[in-house]
Design an enzyme around this catalytic site. Structure first.
Site, PDB file in Angstrom:
ATOM      1  N   GLN A 104       0.745  -0.979  -0.412  1.00 39.39           N
ATOM      2  CA  GLN A 104       0.155  -0.328   0.391  1.00 39.39           C
ATOM      3  C   GLN A 104       0.733   1.209  -0.231  1.00 39.39           C
ATOM      4  OE1 GLN A 104      -1.977   1.934   3.177  1.00 39.39           O
ATOM      5  NE2 GLN A 104      -4.501   1.582   2.597  1.00 39.39           N
ATOM      6  N   TYR A 183      -5.588  11.164   3.842  1.00 42.69           N
ATOM      7  CA  TYR A 183      -4.413  10.739   2.912  1.00 42.69           C
ATOM      8  C   TYR A 183      -4.328  11.944   2.563  1.00 42.69           C
ATOM      9  CZ  TYR A 183      -3.396   8.647   7.800  1.00 42.69           C
ATOM     10  OH  TYR A 183      -3.120   7.636   8.812  1.00 42.69           O
TER      11      TYR A 183
END
Length: 363
Positions: A104, A183
């Site tokens: 990720q 994010y």
């Protein structure tokens, strides 16, 4: 809205891109902050992921694509040759145990601190996140980020692609872009973190542009079959807000569909009707994280079966994998799911990391 009969089992195999998954169980990405100095992966990380290799697919903890993209101390990177080399024993251990693992790629954007990186965080606008961020000296208020100039934005979109190339070099089977949970990609999608008036802000089409650019660059770098993205429609992590959630994500999925990525990974951050509509709008593979991440409930087999009935292809489990390295086998056999110790989530060291045993059958 009715639930249709489950026409596939959690334990059926599934073809994801060029991979054959032996089951539909995905280990969700979870930060465990066990990396060594310099963002290096460690032998304990190899053990941790290899212990959980019976998952159909493992998605690693968030890995920063650049130093300025690092959110927390103790997280690993994929932006130096040394980091690539450190990941190779991890991916080799997973493959030796018969598993498959995606990295990720997580750019923290405004959710960072100079004490962690030595750099001022960046974001779509000069708007601070809500809350405190971990730093080497403990939690501190999140600072106001520096707003990226229009000419700078493409290099941050490209950083996901650069990290993806390094991930494949390190032996990962693919990558998942972290487009969720407040994010950087999520910040661009947001209507309160993104106050831009250029081509990356304002309209829905402009707010999805950064996500699409990052995905397009990554698909170009490593191929669509090796590229997925995680999204949290309507999520409010780190103080982000999103207006027009159904329209925003329908537009984003439409743009992503032309890239034909391996999958979209949705979190249960919106009402079922919104999520089911997105499932219907998405022509490709859908991974569903069936309960709110970091919420009060831990996902279990009933949640998985419910979402398979609602049209998900694969189901991701987070916390349940922490204390149950053999989670797939436990669910298949109806064995008890052990509780995890939250105190060891982020404390470092091997305790509460590689010390959870597989189920012990009575002799």
């Amino acid at each position: 809205m009715g639930i249709r009969a489950v026409n596939q089992s959690l334990f059926d195999s599934y073809h994801l891109g060029d991979l054959r998954l032996p089951n539909r169980v995905v280990m969700a990405p979870m930060s465990r902050v066990r990396a060594a100095a310099g963002g290096l992966a460690t032998p304990s990380m190899a053990t941790y992921y290899a212990q959980r290799a019976s998952a159909g697919l493992i998605v690693s903890e968030g890995v920063q694509p650049s130093l300025v993209g690092q959110s927390n101390p103790g997280t690993p990177g994929l932006h130096t040759d040394e980091q690539v080399a450190s990941w190779r024993p991890v991916t080799a251990a997973v493959h030796a145990n018969g598993g498959r693992i995606f990295a990720q790629i997580m750019h923290g954007g405004r959710v960072s601190h100079p004490d962690t990186t030595g750099l001022r965080p960046v974001g779509p606008s000069a708007v601070a996140a809500v809350g405190e961020v971990f730093t080497p000296t403990g939690p501190q208020p999140v600072p106001v980020p520096r707003a990226l100039g229009t000419a700078e934005v493409p290099e941050h979109a490209e950083s996901y692609a650069s990290a993806a190339r390094r991930a494949v070099d390190a032996g990962f089977d693919g990558v998942e872009l972290h487009g969720a949970n407040g994010y950087l990609i999520s910040q661009f999608l947001s209507s309160n973190a993104n106050l831009r008036t250029d081509r990356y802000g304002g309209s829905l089409a402009n707010r999805v542009r950064f996500a699409v650019d990052a995905m397009e660059a990554t698909v170009d770098a490593v191929g669509a079959a090796r590229t997925g993205i995680r999204l949290s429609p309507g999520g409010t992590f780190w103080g982000v807000e999103e207006r027009d959630v159904p329209e925003l994500y329908a537009l984003l999925l439409g743009e992503l569909a032309r890239l034909e990525p391996a999958y979209v990974h949705l979190e249960a951050t919106a009402d079922d009707d919104v999520l089911v509509a997105l499932r219907r709008a998405w022509p490709g593979t859908l991974i569903m994280n069936p309960v709110l991440p970091m919420g009060p409930e831990r996902a279990g087999r009933p949640d998985a079966d419910r979402w398979l009935g609602l049209g998900a292809d694969l189901i991701s489990f987070g916390r349940a994998f922490i204390a149950n390295p053999d989670l797939v086998e436990r669910m298949r056999a109806g064995l008890p799911i052990a509780p995890e110790d939250a105190a060891t989530y982020f404390q470092g060291g091997d305790t509460g990391y590689v010390t959870y045993p597989s189920y012990q059958h009575a002799g």
